[in-house]
Design an enzyme around this catalytic site. Sequence first.
Site, PDB file in Angstrom:
ATOM      1  N   SER A  23       0.801  -1.223   0.000  1.00 53.35           N
ATOM      2  CA  SER A  23       0.000   0.000   0.000  1.00 53.35           C
ATOM      3  C   SER A  23       0.835   1.275   0.000  1.00 53.35           C
ATOM      4  O   SER A  23       0.400   2.299  -0.527  1.00 53.35           O
ATOM      5  CB  SER A  23      -0.939   0.003   1.208  1.00 53.35           C
ATOM      6  OG  SER A  23      -0.218  -0.206   2.413  1.00 53.35           O
ATOM      7  N   HIS A 230      -0.869   5.753   6.781  1.00 53.16           N
ATOM      8  CA  HIS A 230      -0.242   5.736   5.462  1.00 53.16           C
ATOM      9  C   HIS A 230       0.111   7.165   5.057  1.00 53.16           C
ATOM     10  O   HIS A 230      -0.521   8.123   5.517  1.00 53.16           O
ATOM     11  CB  HIS A 230      -1.188   5.133   4.413  1.00 53.16           C
ATOM     12  CG  HIS A 230      -1.312   3.650   4.494  1.00 53.16           C
ATOM     13  ND1 HIS A 230      -2.091   3.028   5.439  1.00 53.16           N
ATOM     14  CD2 HIS A 230      -0.753   2.660   3.747  1.00 53.16           C
ATOM     15  CE1 HIS A 230      -2.006   1.710   5.270  1.00 53.16           C
ATOM     16  NE2 HIS A 230      -1.202   1.463   4.253  1.00 53.16           N
TER      17      HIS A 230
END
Length: 247
Positions: A23, A230
Amino acid sequence: MTTLFAASSANAAGVNYVALGDSYSAGVGAGGYLSDSGSCKRSTSAYAYLWKSAHKPSSFSFVACSGARTGDVLNSQISALNSGTTLVSLTIGGNDAGFADTMQTCVLGSDSDCLGAVNAAKSYALNTLPGQLDRVYSAIHAKAPNAHVVVMGYPHLYKVGGSCIFGIGDTKRAAINEAADTLDGVIAKRVANAGFTFGDVRSVFSGHEICGSLSTWLHSTTLPIDESYHPNSAGQASGYLPVFSRS
């Protein structure tokens, strides 16, 4: 070979670039997801896509995917490589070491719960992950023997001693950052043994961690939940991209 891919080159004619990984390479958290990427959530703001847009390589294959582990790279991504591939990037290993579960435990559990989860992740990184990384790197070399391969690391998520209205305390923050150091240390060693290049992003993210400043490059807990912890679009553009470009 590094100069061929340096940011000073506005034209990468002859470069055949394949972006693999999890990711962090797909760009989860950065928005602007490509409609054909589905649950992989590949972003037009991911460092790989930004590099492609700036340098116009001869070919670009973007196969990084949210949630990918080392086995997923071997089973689902490695086929994008061939003997003509000249540039490869990836982040991998965080999911193998239980990144998501560890973060969930640290956010919802006690300090003791968090430290236990972090120690388990560190043990996995030190004892099991090296062999898994070696298999991935060997497969990349076998499929793309002429490629310049840049393996990107993971940043510290938190500013220890930083200020957050909500969030976890410094004991948990420090433990999570130590886990990142352990993971990056393992990756860097295996990358060196493979003859590849390690892109260490920890220093460039310094001052932009969660709780560190107003210009945070990382999401804290978010909805959708998979974007939590993230890099946001600034983290991809100002953190990952320059490190990759000079690696």
